[in-house]
Motif scaffolding. Sequence first.
Motif, PDB file in Angstrom:
ATOM      1  N   ASN A 201       3.733  10.477  -2.421  1.00  0.00           N
ATOM      2  CA  ASN A 201       3.961  11.018  -1.091  1.00  0.00           C
ATOM      3  C   ASN A 201       2.723  11.727  -0.561  1.00  0.00           C
ATOM      4  O   ASN A 201       2.393  11.601   0.618  1.00  0.00           O
ATOM      5  CB  ASN A 201       5.166  11.962  -1.082  1.00  0.00           C
ATOM      6  N   ALA A 202       2.008  12.443  -1.426  1.00  0.00           N
ATOM      7  CA  ALA A 202       0.785  13.130  -0.992  1.00  0.00           C
ATOM      8  C   ALA A 202      -0.253  12.128  -0.508  1.00  0.00           C
ATOM      9  O   ALA A 202      -0.933  12.349   0.507  1.00  0.00           O
ATOM     10  CB  ALA A 202       0.224  13.973  -2.128  1.00  0.00           C
ATOM     11  N   GLN A 203      -0.374  11.000  -1.200  1.00  0.00           N
ATOM     12  CA  GLN A 203      -1.318   9.970  -0.780  1.00  0.00           C
ATOM     13  C   GLN A 203      -0.887   9.335   0.544  1.00  0.00           C
ATOM     14  O   GLN A 203      -1.718   9.031   1.397  1.00  0.00           O
ATOM     15  CB  GLN A 203      -1.458   8.909  -1.866  1.00  0.00           C
ATOM     16  N   ARG A 204       0.426   9.136   0.709  1.00  0.00           N
ATOM     17  CA  ARG A 204       0.920   8.590   1.976  1.00  0.00           C
ATOM     18  C   ARG A 204       0.667   9.553   3.129  1.00  0.00           C
ATOM     19  O   ARG A 204       0.395   9.127   4.252  1.00  0.00           O
ATOM     20  CB  ARG A 204       2.407   8.253   1.874  1.00  0.00           C
ATOM     21  N   GLN A 205       0.711  10.865   2.855  1.00  0.00           N
ATOM     22  CA  GLN A 205       0.417  11.838   3.906  1.00  0.00           C
ATOM     23  C   GLN A 205      -1.040  11.743   4.334  1.00  0.00           C
ATOM     24  O   GLN A 205      -1.354  11.872   5.523  1.00  0.00           O
ATOM     25  CB  GLN A 205       0.751  13.258   3.449  1.00  0.00           C
ATOM     26  N   ASP A 206      -1.931  11.510   3.391  1.00  0.00           N
ATOM     27  CA  ASP A 206      -3.342  11.301   3.729  1.00  0.00           C
ATOM     28  C   ASP A 206      -3.510  10.046   4.585  1.00  0.00           C
ATOM     29  O   ASP A 206      -4.271  10.035   5.554  1.00  0.00           O
ATOM     30  CB  ASP A 206      -4.205  11.180   2.476  1.00  0.00           C
ATOM     31  N   ILE A 207      -2.798   8.996   4.229  1.00  0.00           N
ATOM     32  CA  ILE A 207      -2.857   7.761   5.008  1.00  0.00           C
ATOM     33  C   ILE A 207      -2.336   8.016   6.423  1.00  0.00           C
ATOM     34  O   ILE A 207      -2.953   7.609   7.407  1.00  0.00           O
ATOM     35  CB  ILE A 207      -2.053   6.639   4.316  1.00  0.00           C
ATOM     36  N   ALA A 208      -1.207   8.706   6.527  1.00  0.00           N
ATOM     37  CA  ALA A 208      -0.622   8.995   7.840  1.00  0.00           C
ATOM     38  C   ALA A 208      -1.569   9.832   8.689  1.00  0.00           C
ATOM     39  O   ALA A 208      -1.677   9.626   9.903  1.00  0.00           O
ATOM     40  CB  ALA A 208       0.714   9.715   7.674  1.00  0.00           C
ATOM     41  N   PHE A 209      -2.272  10.771   8.072  1.00  0.00           N
ATOM     42  CA  PHE A 209      -3.206  11.623   8.801  1.00  0.00           C
ATOM     43  C   PHE A 209      -4.343  10.812   9.401  1.00  0.00           C
ATOM     44  O   PHE A 209      -4.819  11.104  10.505  1.00  0.00           O
ATOM     45  CB  PHE A 209      -3.768  12.704   7.869  1.00  0.00           C
ATOM     46  N   HIS A 210      -4.769   9.775   8.702  1.00  0.00           N
ATOM     47  CA  HIS A 210      -5.907   8.977   9.161  1.00  0.00           C
ATOM     48  C   HIS A 210      -5.522   7.781  10.029  1.00  0.00           C
ATOM     49  O   HIS A 210      -6.400   7.069  10.501  1.00  0.00           O
ATOM     50  CB  HIS A 210      -6.739   8.508   7.966  1.00  0.00           C
ATOM     51  N   LEU A 211      -4.231   7.568  10.246  1.00  0.00           N
ATOM     52  CA  LEU A 211      -3.824   6.475  11.127  1.00  0.00           C
ATOM     53  C   LEU A 211      -4.215   6.812  12.562  1.00  0.00           C
ATOM     54  O   LEU A 211      -4.144   7.972  12.976  1.00  0.00           O
ATOM     55  CB  LEU A 211      -2.302   6.280  11.076  1.00  0.00           C
ATOM     56  N   PRO A 212      -4.601   5.805  13.332  1.00  0.00           N
ATOM     57  CA  PRO A 212      -4.872   6.080  14.744  1.00  0.00           C
ATOM     58  C   PRO A 212      -3.588   6.555  15.419  1.00  0.00           C
ATOM     59  O   PRO A 212      -2.523   5.971  15.206  1.00  0.00           O
ATOM     60  CB  PRO A 212      -5.326   4.736  15.304  1.00  0.00           C
ATOM     61  N   LYS A 213      -3.693   7.612  16.184  1.00  0.00           N
ATOM     62  CA  LYS A 213      -2.498   8.194  16.793  1.00  0.00           C
ATOM     63  C   LYS A 213      -1.988   7.370  17.968  1.00  0.00           C
ATOM     64  O   LYS A 213      -0.798   7.207  18.140  1.00  0.00           O
ATOM     65  CB  LYS A 213      -2.776   9.632  17.259  1.00  0.00           C
ATOM     66  N   LYS A 214      -2.870   6.854  18.795  1.00  0.00           N
ATOM     67  CA  LYS A 214      -2.456   6.087  19.971  1.00  0.00           C
ATOM     68  C   LYS A 214      -3.348   4.863  20.132  1.00  0.00           C
ATOM     69  O   LYS A 214      -4.516   4.884  19.788  1.00  0.00           O
ATOM     70  CB  LYS A 214      -2.573   6.931  21.253  1.00  0.00           C
TER      71      LYS A 214
ATOM     72  N   VAL B 163       0.835  -1.208   0.000  1.00  0.00           N
ATOM     73  CA  VAL B 163       0.000   0.000   0.000  1.00  0.00           C
ATOM     74  C   VAL B 163       0.868   1.256   0.000  1.00  0.00           C
ATOM     75  O   VAL B 163       0.647   2.176  -0.792  1.00  0.00           O
ATOM     76  CB  VAL B 163      -0.965   0.000   1.216  1.00  0.00           C
ATOM     77  N   LEU B 164       1.863   1.297   0.868  1.00  0.00           N
ATOM     78  CA  LEU B 164       2.656   2.520   0.988  1.00  0.00           C
ATOM     79  C   LEU B 164       3.615   2.741  -0.180  1.00  0.00           C
ATOM     80  O   LEU B 164       3.853   3.878  -0.578  1.00  0.00           O
ATOM     81  CB  LEU B 164       3.421   2.532   2.311  1.00  0.00           C
ATOM     82  N   THR B 165       4.150   1.682  -0.734  1.00  0.00           N
ATOM     83  CA  THR B 165       5.107   1.863  -1.827  1.00  0.00           C
ATOM     84  C   THR B 165       4.445   2.115  -3.175  1.00  0.00           C
ATOM     85  O   THR B 165       5.108   2.563  -4.101  1.00  0.00           O
ATOM     86  CB  THR B 165       6.060   0.660  -1.950  1.00  0.00           C
TER      87      THR B 165
END
Length: 80
Positions: A22-35, A16-18
């Motif tokens: 990078n812009a799409q990965r930033q969207d994914i990172a934003f929606h990851l659960p933080k804790k 998924v990540l590769t």
Amino acid sequence: MAIKTKSVDEVTIVNVLTNRSNAQRQDIAFHLPKKDQKGTSAPKSALSGHLEMVIWGLLKIPIQYDASELKASMKELRTQ
């Protein structure tokens, strides 16, 4: 094995990540659960070793990645 939890497939995470920009990965990172319940970041609790470092590197914007690598190398120079 780099994955500590059974519900996460490391091959899927890498694919998924590769296969994203990078812009799409930033969207994914934003929606990851933080804790998670233990207070650690959710992906960090699922990954370990070199794969964890690669995944976290992919989730950073290029300038963040460059800065973190420079900081780590400068820290390494000071300890030698």
